[in-house]
Motif scaffolding. Structure first.
Motif, PDB file in Angstrom:
ATOM      1  N   ASN A   1      50.342  49.470  43.676  1.00  0.00           N
ATOM      2  CA  ASN A   1      51.512  49.393  44.556  1.00  0.00           C
ATOM      3  C   ASN A   1      51.149  49.250  46.020  1.00  0.00           C
ATOM      4  OD1 ASN A   1      53.266  49.743  42.346  1.00  0.00           O
ATOM      5  ND2 ASN A   1      52.901  51.945  42.392  1.00  0.00           N
ATOM      6  N   ALA A   2      49.964  49.717  46.399  1.00  0.00           N
ATOM      7  CA  ALA A   2      49.579  49.688  47.812  1.00  0.00           C
ATOM      8  C   ALA A   2      49.294  48.262  48.256  1.00  0.00           C
ATOM      9  CB  ALA A   2      48.356  50.563  48.033  1.00  0.00           C
ATOM     10  N   LYS A   3      49.914  47.866  49.323  1.00  0.00           N
ATOM     11  CA  LYS A   3      49.646  46.561  49.911  1.00  0.00           C
ATOM     12  C   LYS A   3      48.510  46.726  50.906  1.00  0.00           C
ATOM     13  CE  LYS A   3      52.951  44.703  47.641  1.00  0.00           C
ATOM     14  NZ  LYS A   3      52.603  44.054  46.393  1.00  0.00           N
ATOM     15  N   SER A   4      47.450  46.002  50.681  1.00  0.00           N
ATOM     16  CA  SER A   4      46.272  46.135  51.523  1.00  0.00           C
ATOM     17  C   SER A   4      45.678  44.758  51.768  1.00  0.00           C
ATOM     18  CB  SER A   4      45.240  47.030  50.820  1.00  0.00           C
ATOM     19  OG  SER A   4      44.006  46.973  51.489  1.00  0.00           O
ATOM     20  N   ARG A   5      45.014  44.633  52.881  1.00  0.00           N
ATOM     21  CA  ARG A   5      44.291  43.397  53.182  1.00  0.00           C
ATOM     22  C   ARG A   5      42.792  43.688  53.178  1.00  0.00           C
ATOM     23  NH1 ARG A   5      46.509  40.621  58.253  1.00  0.00           N
ATOM     24  NH2 ARG A   5      45.190  38.961  57.487  1.00  0.00           N
ATOM     25  N   TRP A   6      42.387  44.654  52.349  1.00  0.00           N
ATOM     26  CA  TRP A   6      40.986  45.005  52.193  1.00  0.00           C
ATOM     27  C   TRP A   6      40.399  44.066  51.150  1.00  0.00           C
ATOM     28  CZ3 TRP A   6      38.832  49.505  54.593  1.00  0.00           C
ATOM     29  CH2 TRP A   6      37.472  49.675  54.341  1.00  0.00           C
ATOM     30  N   LEU A   7      39.599  43.121  51.603  1.00  0.00           N
ATOM     31  CA  LEU A   7      39.008  42.121  50.713  1.00  0.00           C
ATOM     32  C   LEU A   7      37.613  42.583  50.315  1.00  0.00           C
ATOM     33  CD1 LEU A   7      39.955  38.960  52.803  1.00  0.00           C
ATOM     34  CD2 LEU A   7      41.276  40.060  51.000  1.00  0.00           C
ATOM     35  N   ALA A   8      37.346  42.608  49.029  1.00  0.00           N
ATOM     36  CA  ALA A   8      36.059  43.113  48.568  1.00  0.00           C
ATOM     37  C   ALA A   8      35.688  42.489  47.237  1.00  0.00           C
ATOM     38  CB  ALA A   8      36.113  44.632  48.423  1.00  0.00           C
ATOM     39  N   ASN A   9      34.399  42.514  46.936  1.00  0.00           N
ATOM     40  CA  ASN A   9      33.969  42.190  45.587  1.00  0.00           C
ATOM     41  C   ASN A   9      34.532  43.268  44.672  1.00  0.00           C
ATOM     42  OD1 ASN A   9      31.590  41.106  47.416  1.00  0.00           O
ATOM     43  ND2 ASN A   9      31.680  39.890  45.559  1.00  0.00           N
TER      44      ASN A   9
ATOM     45  N   THR B   1      33.757  39.972  40.536  1.00  0.00           N
ATOM     46  CA  THR B   1      34.064  38.787  41.333  1.00  0.00           C
ATOM     47  C   THR B   1      32.841  38.372  42.145  1.00  0.00           C
ATOM     48  OG1 THR B   1      34.923  40.019  43.233  1.00  0.00           O
ATOM     49  CG2 THR B   1      36.489  39.436  41.493  1.00  0.00           C
ATOM     50  N   LYS B   2      32.660  37.077  42.280  1.00  0.00           N
ATOM     51  CA  LYS B   2      31.492  36.559  42.988  1.00  0.00           C
ATOM     52  C   LYS B   2      31.619  36.698  44.495  1.00  0.00           C
ATOM     53  CE  LYS B   2      28.510  32.527  43.212  1.00  0.00           C
ATOM     54  NZ  LYS B   2      28.287  31.177  42.766  1.00  0.00           N
ATOM     55  N   GLU B   3      32.836  36.641  44.995  1.00  0.00           N
ATOM     56  CA  GLU B   3      33.073  36.734  46.437  1.00  0.00           C
ATOM     57  C   GLU B   3      34.010  37.901  46.745  1.00  0.00           C
ATOM     58  OE1 GLU B   3      31.417  34.928  48.487  1.00  0.00           O
ATOM     59  OE2 GLU B   3      30.624  33.482  47.058  1.00  0.00           O
ATOM     60  N   ALA B   4      34.010  38.333  47.984  1.00  0.00           N
ATOM     61  CA  ALA B   4      34.911  39.390  48.445  1.00  0.00           C
ATOM     62  C   ALA B   4      36.248  38.763  48.808  1.00  0.00           C
ATOM     63  CB  ALA B   4      34.302  40.115  49.640  1.00  0.00           C
ATOM     64  N   PHE B   5      36.976  38.348  47.797  1.00  0.00           N
ATOM     65  CA  PHE B   5      38.184  37.551  47.977  1.00  0.00           C
ATOM     66  C   PHE B   5      39.460  38.354  47.755  1.00  0.00           C
ATOM     67  CE2 PHE B   5      41.426  34.750  46.070  1.00  0.00           C
ATOM     68  CZ  PHE B   5      41.589  33.844  47.097  1.00  0.00           C
ATOM     69  N   PHE B   6      39.427  39.335  46.866  1.00  0.00           N
ATOM     70  CA  PHE B   6      40.652  39.985  46.413  1.00  0.00           C
ATOM     71  C   PHE B   6      40.925  41.343  47.045  1.00  0.00           C
ATOM     72  CE2 PHE B   6      39.841  37.371  42.569  1.00  0.00           C
ATOM     73  CZ  PHE B   6      41.072  36.781  42.443  1.00  0.00           C
ATOM     74  N   PRO B   7      42.148  41.552  47.567  1.00  0.00           N
ATOM     75  CA  PRO B   7      42.637  42.919  47.691  1.00  0.00           C
ATOM     76  C   PRO B   7      43.048  43.365  46.276  1.00  0.00           C
ATOM     77  CG  PRO B   7      44.226  41.386  48.623  1.00  0.00           C
ATOM     78  CD  PRO B   7      43.053  40.582  48.157  1.00  0.00           C
ATOM     79  N   LEU B   8      43.150  44.666  46.035  1.00  0.00           N
ATOM     80  CA  LEU B   8      43.387  45.153  44.675  1.00  0.00           C
ATOM     81  C   LEU B   8      44.688  44.650  44.055  1.00  0.00           C
ATOM     82  CD1 LEU B   8      42.027  48.761  45.061  1.00  0.00           C
ATOM     83  CD2 LEU B   8      41.173  47.023  43.482  1.00  0.00           C
ATOM     84  N   ALA B   9      45.770  44.628  44.825  1.00  0.00           N
ATOM     85  CA  ALA B   9      47.045  44.168  44.270  1.00  0.00           C
ATOM     86  C   ALA B   9      46.950  42.710  43.828  1.00  0.00           C
ATOM     87  CB  ALA B   9      48.170  44.355  45.284  1.00  0.00           C
ATOM     88  N   ALA B  10      46.289  41.880  44.610  1.00  0.00           N
ATOM     89  CA  ALA B  10      46.140  40.462  44.254  1.00  0.00           C
ATOM     90  C   ALA B  10      45.249  40.304  43.027  1.00  0.00           C
ATOM     91  CB  ALA B  10      45.582  39.680  45.441  1.00  0.00           C
TER      92      ALA B  10
END
Length: 197
Positions: free
Chosen positions: A90-98, A115-124
């Protein structure tokens, strides 16, 4: 870690741990309980025993009950896809990480991914996994960021991956967090492994 587990076909980072390398969440390794004895788990647990593996949604079950009968188990968070088939971040975050995750598909197979790259925030990541062709019915996040690791050793296929960074965005400002030792390939305190029988 690879030298300590020479027979492992798959090694990935596991759940969360503290600065001394001790588990922050309850785990069971070869029948031995570790980590905190009391813990308010509301997300999920990965469990495995002789001939079975599963992801348990801890929304309506305690982790002690989820661990019953399992030789190996690990509480982690967040639960990306719950037993209701819905995303649970539920948390909206812009924390991008592997990210490293474990999932169970419609055929009952366990799928482990990093994931190969630090592309996703958890919700995405949760939305992506739910809509992906992997047919995941449940999915659980493991610790991520610069410690996300994956090593695969199969006949005809080898993969070695160590994450190096993560980023946090606040408005137009982006803070890049790098792994402090760029060539580090040392062991992880918490791992999930798959080994031949």
């Amino acid at each position: 870690m690879e030298r300590v587990l020479p027979e492992a076909l798959l090694i990935v980072n596991g759940s969360y741990y503290d600065l001394k390398g001790m588990p922050d969440t309850p785990i069971k390794s070869n029948g031995i309980a570790m980590g905190p004895a009391t813990y308010d788990a509301k997300a999920g647990a990965f469990i495995a025993g002789d001939g079975f593996a599963d992801i348990r949604d801890l929304t309506h079950q305690d982790w002690q009950g989820a661990f019953a009968g399992a030789a190996n188990a690990m509480v982690s968070y967040p639960l990306l896809i719950g037993s209701d088939g819905q995303t649970h971040v539920n948390a909206k975050s812009r924390w991008l990480a592997n990210r490293t995750f474990v999932g169970k598909d419609g055929a009952g197979r366990i799928i482990v991914g990093t994931t190969k790259e630090a592309f996703f925030p958890l919700a995405a990541l949760a939305v992506f996994l739910k809509s992906s062709p992997l047919d995941l019915k449940k999915a659980l996040n493991f610790d991520g960021g610069p410690i996300a690791r994956q090593r695969v050793r199969l006949p005809g296929f080898q993969r070695k991956f160590y994450a190096r960074w993560e980023a946090q965005a606040h408005g137009n400002d982006v803070q890049l967090l790098r792994w402090p030792i760029s060539s580090a390939a040392w062991s992880m305190p918490m791992v999930l492994t798959v080994e031949p029988k």
